[in-house]
Write a protein that holds these residues in place. Structure first.
Motif, PDB file in Angstrom:
ATOM      1  N   TYR A 186       0.796  -1.228   0.000  1.00  0.00           N
ATOM      2  CA  TYR A 186       0.000   0.000   0.000  1.00  0.00           C
ATOM      3  C   TYR A 186       0.827   1.277   0.000  1.00  0.00           C
ATOM      4  O   TYR A 186       0.290   2.369  -0.104  1.00  0.00           O
ATOM      5  N   VAL A 194      -0.074   8.444   1.736  1.00  0.00           N
ATOM      6  CA  VAL A 194      -0.714   7.261   2.337  1.00  0.00           C
ATOM      7  C   VAL A 194      -0.555   7.383   3.843  1.00  0.00           C
ATOM      8  O   VAL A 194       0.566   7.355   4.364  1.00  0.00           O
ATOM      9  N   ILE A 220      -8.673   2.175   2.709  1.00  0.00           N
ATOM     10  CA  ILE A 220      -8.490   0.734   2.546  1.00  0.00           C
ATOM     11  C   ILE A 220      -8.676   0.095   3.919  1.00  0.00           C
ATOM     12  O   ILE A 220      -7.890   0.349   4.838  1.00  0.00           O
ATOM     13  N   VAL A 252      -6.285  -3.533   6.555  1.00  0.00           N
ATOM     14  CA  VAL A 252      -4.838  -3.601   6.330  1.00  0.00           C
ATOM     15  C   VAL A 252      -4.194  -4.343   7.510  1.00  0.00           C
ATOM     16  O   VAL A 252      -4.394  -3.966   8.656  1.00  0.00           O
ATOM     17  N   VAL A 266      -7.185  -4.151  -2.361  1.00  0.00           N
ATOM     18  CA  VAL A 266      -6.257  -3.403  -3.185  1.00  0.00           C
ATOM     19  C   VAL A 266      -5.043  -4.303  -3.420  1.00  0.00           C
ATOM     20  O   VAL A 266      -4.397  -4.757  -2.470  1.00  0.00           O
ATOM     21  N   ASN A 320      -0.610  -0.442  -4.539  1.00  0.00           N
ATOM     22  CA  ASN A 320      -0.615   0.990  -4.784  1.00  0.00           C
ATOM     23  C   ASN A 320       0.677   1.274  -5.541  1.00  0.00           C
ATOM     24  O   ASN A 320       1.755   1.281  -4.964  1.00  0.00           O
ATOM     25  N   TYR A 351      -4.579   3.595  -8.395  1.00  0.00           N
ATOM     26  CA  TYR A 351      -4.663   2.449  -7.517  1.00  0.00           C
ATOM     27  C   TYR A 351      -5.534   1.409  -8.193  1.00  0.00           C
ATOM     28  O   TYR A 351      -6.562   1.735  -8.765  1.00  0.00           O
ATOM     29  N   LEU A 362      -5.361   4.530   5.267  1.00  0.00           N
ATOM     30  CA  LEU A 362      -5.396   3.122   5.637  1.00  0.00           C
ATOM     31  C   LEU A 362      -6.070   2.949   6.979  1.00  0.00           C
ATOM     32  O   LEU A 362      -6.072   3.851   7.812  1.00  0.00           O
TER      33      LEU A 362
END
Lengths: 266, 266
Positions: free
Chosen positions: A130, A138, A167, A170, A238, A241, A248, A263
């Motif tokens: 990610y 991010v 997202i 994670v 995902v 990234n 993405y 995240l």
């Protein structure tokens, strides 16, 4: 159990604080041991803006609990301390409490032990897909809370993001990292998405998820986010990234252009 | 609260039974009021085969709890009875208990009240899309428990089903019926899917779901169902069970031939 007995609470995170208050209100003596200097756990340490699902400022929830345990004579606080060993006797535990700063040792006799260890955020750089720790746009759940506290949602270059992706999961339900689900990241992320919309009503927000686990009181927040705030939900994981052209990709080949990717790292 | 005070528990379902036992073990008197003749709630009434997530026979979990409350002198049981009114006094409640059979009235003085009302299964014929109550091969979670207790999974015509579909969230998170999630139907359905596979190892099982909400201890069951028992998970909502040619259509136009369709109706 007679009222002159003591109960040990390990950890002064929100659960440990609430347990200590409840026990003291029942008239028992509480021995509260916290390894850090400050009380309140991760929400205080990470300066959470508000708590889900009710959008109540963190201080308003935890402040009175902290004041209670600090001022109630039945609660004995050992901060900067850990329980490093214990012996079980006939009907009580003899616990050894070590002060981490001055290395002094205390002993307490308790009839029950409550473990409320609190939580840490997952270190998302452990899952390099990610770009956390690499791409400055991010960020984690805690870093977004700080932005929300400041009332400003900005990219690393100072610009206002137009599209923001969350997202979920994670480091969660993943055999490479944690096999379990934290149970709260869905709800906290949805709360944050709503708060972003209050600051940036025109931002498009996408929540990319495996399962939405907003059980009980959180369910209303989930519906509200769709019906009142038009948060978009996309089911998928995902894959990567790429950091290139700010694209993405989801496994399903859905392309999303994101300005700021948040995240869920609790 | 002194030990000669009483605590009222309304409902002798599993939660009410466990609460009664715990309170009696702390030395307090318990007034347990249950509107039905029998104790144990829905799992006993519907003859659940086993309880999730540990596959323990229902009797083995609830039998000892029922025996405890029946035999412990601190627990006073009012079965076939309801609390039809109460008055709040300075530091206690005066509750009126009505026996539904002989209409006799009793009064109890209690210092706290625990409400453990139990649950009912959703009546799936209220959502006619799935054919429950029309197609005899569409059954509920409780009817499948009875099949599992008998060790025989059969269609209405006596044949062994080859493909079995579970539709989760029937009547749940739906503004037309219940807006909430029951929180347990995912886990119970997965437990049942595994139990079917133990009886019919060659059956293909499809679980059609919105979100899998197997938090905590249930997570292991979810993984086990995929890794050891090859249960298939399909995300989507069933638009309609046409009942023709035994075809079921998902919104996504995935066609599934199902011999026996099991609904999640808890």
């Amino acid at each position: 159990m007679s009222e002159n007995q003591s109960i040990l609470v390990i950890g002064a995170d929100p659960a440990g604080l609430q347990a200590s208050k409840d026990i003291a209100e029942f008239g028992f003596r509480v021995v509260l041991v916290e390894k850090r200097d400050e009380l309140g756990g991760a929400p205080i340490r990470w300066k959470y803006h508000t708590l889900a699902p009710d959008f109540v400022p963190t201080e308003k929830v935890l402040g009175p609990l902290i004041d209670f345990v600090k001022n109630n004579k039945l609660v004995i606080i050992y901060s900067s301390s850990i329980v490093d060993s214990y012996e079980q006797k006939d009907d009580y535990f003899k616990v050894r409490i070590l002060n981490l700063k001055n290395k002094s040792v205390s002993y307490e006799k308790v009839s029950a032990i409550i473990i409320a260890t609190g939580f840490e955020h997952f270190n998302a750089s452990l899952d390099p897909r990610y770009g956390y720790g690499i791409n400055p746009n991010v960020i984690g759940i805690n870093e977004l809370e700080i932005m929300l506290s400041n009332g400003k949602i900005v990219r690393h270059d100072g610009k206002i993001p137009k599209r923001i992706g969350f997202i979920l999961c994670v480091g969660s339900r993943d055999k490479a990292t944690n096999q379990w689900c934290c149970t709260v990241c869905c709800g906290i992320s949805i709360k944050q998405a709503i708060e972003i919309k209050k600051i940036l009503p025109d931002a498009q927000i996408y929540v990319i998820y495996m399962d939405i686990r907003t059980i009980g009181l959180w369910e209303k927040l989930y519906w509200k986010s769709m019906e009142e705030y038009h948060i978009n939900y996309i089911r998928g994981r995902v894959g990567e990234n790429t950091g290139q052209e700010k694209n993405y990709w989801l496994k399903e080949k859905i392309r999303l252009l994101e300005d700021l990717l948040k995240l869920c790292l609790i």
